[in-house]
Design an enzyme around this catalytic site. Structure first.
Site, PDB file in Angstrom:
ATOM      1  N   LYS A  77       0.837  -1.200   0.000  1.00 35.65           N
ATOM      2  CA  LYS A  77       0.000   0.000   0.000  1.00 35.65           C
ATOM      3  C   LYS A  77       0.875   1.253   0.000  1.00 35.65           C
ATOM      4  O   LYS A  77       1.866   1.323   0.736  1.00 35.65           O
ATOM      5  CB  LYS A  77      -0.888  -0.051   1.247  1.00 35.65           C
ATOM      6  N   SER A 151      -9.430   0.616   2.744  1.00 38.69           N
ATOM      7  CA  SER A 151      -8.626   1.464   1.879  1.00 38.69           C
ATOM      8  C   SER A 151      -7.435   0.761   1.255  1.00 38.69           C
ATOM      9  O   SER A 151      -6.742   1.324   0.410  1.00 38.69           O
ATOM     10  CB  SER A 151      -8.138   2.686   2.678  1.00 38.69           C
ATOM     11  N   SER A 175      -9.820  -1.689   6.913  1.00 37.72           N
ATOM     12  CA  SER A 175      -9.167  -1.433   5.627  1.00 37.72           C
ATOM     13  C   SER A 175      -8.305  -2.566   5.092  1.00 37.72           C
ATOM     14  O   SER A 175      -7.923  -2.553   3.926  1.00 37.72           O
ATOM     15  CB  SER A 175      -8.324  -0.152   5.710  1.00 37.72           C
TER      16      SER A 175
END
Length: 475
Positions: A77, A151, A175
């Site tokens: 990420k 996310s 997330s």
């Protein structure tokens, strides 16, 4: 050869490298080729680091394979610091290149992992859908018409499509778990303090955790085994001995008592059908499952929401005042209320936390070691049905996606999300396994054996063909 190699799980790719069936250069070449393809169809990658990845692969090519991660392509990420690189955090806000590596990244690199790129995420790690006004939306690995979840959107999609064998995500209210569930993966939200967050972009200092996403519980255990443990640069990491998560897969589940956690939340019929099937399999191995609940469930969600809003507002208050145009409406309107909440309310959320944790463990875990409940109460939404920029929609959509995940972030409990089947449209459905603090080994072991009972598996190469068909069919 590329399909067969990329269809392997991480631990299988490790064995292939050890046995000389493939070398690091070939493995990374295949991963990079798939990454470019996946980027085109899903928008999962922010950057692909072809040259550094190949240089590292060449350096390791003739080295004996001594660790489980040596030569394994990974990506993470885009909110983790890499020395000399600028993390984008899914936002146009300008930042300077980092001078350090995040602790988690350093530990993976020390074990010989090869990072091939940075991955899509919701803007400033705020959003459970995978939509991003500035980067563009990330598309689900199973069907491009559906949301990826967020996310940690790119982390899930990159792993599911075989671009990488595992990826790191961050989890503040779901997330890691939400995109893992929506893309048919295993995702770990460790106990708060189990994994260092040094070098990770913050949203909520009291809730943020880092965790792996992978296609099996064993692969998650390998990554977690590498990144977990105390770190002098993160005062929240605790000096509790870290078990061998891989060794624990076979035995840590023994004697476990499983319970069904009742939340009173409306569950979609397809989700409930998958859940009931999983419960029947679980009872056949671990015996009768008892129902458990928490009298504080609704309060836990509300307090977690307050905590993340206030701490996010503290992170972004200056730039929201000086550069409001650098935020999407959805993120701005979700974060701004944190500036308006009284300090007494925030202090209350912190003071109540240990008390509510103790009460939750006493009530929900009475005669139970692992709680089971769906990861999301709804089936995967279509991208066209999710508009975080529409007036008032963000405050309606976010609770729909995080209703069953955020309370455990507030409590800081460990959770593993794993696949439990497909809905009537062929999209993955996930289940959460929740444990007492620092029970990750037990959770991974139960998840591993549940996946064997479910006979859950899929081939990324087949998924890629399915994805391309759906992308061409989308308007």
């Amino acid at each position: 050869m590329s399909d067969s190699v990329l269809d392997l799980h991480l631990h299988q790719a490790h064995q292939a490298l050890q046995q000389g069936k493939v070398n690091t250069v070939e493995l990374v070449e295949h991963a990079l080729e798939r990454a470019h393809e996946v980027r085109h169809y899903t928008n999962a990658f922010v950057q692909i680091h072809s040259f550094p990845a190949m240089a590292r692969a060449q350096a390791l090519k003739n080295q004996p394979v001594t660790t489980r991660l040596q030569g394994i392509p990974l990506a993470h990420k885009d909110c983790l610091a890499h020395a000399g690189q600028t993390m984008g955090v899914g936002s146009p806000l300008q930042r300077q290149p980092a001078h350090i590596d995040s602790t988690a990244i350093s530990r993976l690199q020390e074990q010989g992992a090869i990072e091939i790129g940075t991955l899509h995420l919701s803007e400033v790690i705020a959003g459970p859908s995978g939509n991003n006004v500035f980067l563009g939306d990330c598309h689900n690995a199973w069907n491009a018409a559906y949301i990826s979840g967020g996310s940690s959107s790119g982390s899930a999609v990159a792993v599911a499509t075989g671009s990488v064998y595992a990826a790191l995500g961050t989890d503040t209210g779901g997330s890691v778990r939400i995109p893992a569930a929506l893309n048919g993966l295993f995702g770990v939200k460790p106990t708060f303090g189990r994994v260092s967050r040094y070098g990770a972009f913050p949203r909520s200092a009291s809730s943020d955790v880092l965790g792996p996403l992978a296609r099996s519980a064993k692969d998650c255990a390998i990554v977690l085994d590498t990144i977990a443990g105390p770190d002098p640069y993160d005062s929240d990491t605790m000096g509790i001995p870290k078990p061998d998560y891989v060794a624990g897969l076979e035995q840590a589940h023994e004697g476990s008592r499983l319970g069904v956690f009742q939340t009173g939340t409306d569950i979609d019929e397809d989700v409930q059908t998958c859940f009931e099937h999983l419960l029947s399999l679980a009872s056949s191995k671990w015996g009768q499952l008892v129902n458990r609940h928490s009298d504080d469930w609704q309060q836990l969600y509300a307090l977690g929401d307050v905590l993340s809003k206030v701490e996010a507002a503290q992170v972004h208050s200056a730039s929201m005042a000086d550069q409001p145009e650098q935020y999407s409406k959805g993120v701005f309107t979700r974060t701004e209320p944190g500036l308006l909440l009284p300090a007494t309310r925030y202090i209350e959320t912190q003071q109540l936390r240990p008390l509510l944790m103790q009460r939750f463990v006493q009530q929900a875990f009475a005669q139970v070691d692992v709680l089971l409940l769906p990861t999301l109460p709804i089936c995967t939404p279509l991208i066209k049905d999710i508009d975080m920029e529409a007036q008032g929609q963000v405050h309606h959509l976010v609770p729909r996606l995080t209703r069953l995940t955020r309370p455990f972030s507030y409590l800081g409990l460990p959770v593993v999300s794993m696949p439990m089947g497909l809905d009537s449209r062929g999209m993955p459905v996930g289940v959460q396994l929740v444990g007492r603090p620092y029970a990750e080994s037990r959770l991974l072991s139960v998840a591993h054996h549940l996946s064997l009972l479910l006979d859950w598996s899929f081939k990324p190469s087949q998924l890629m063909r399915q994805l391309k068909e759906s992308a061409h069919a989308s308007p």
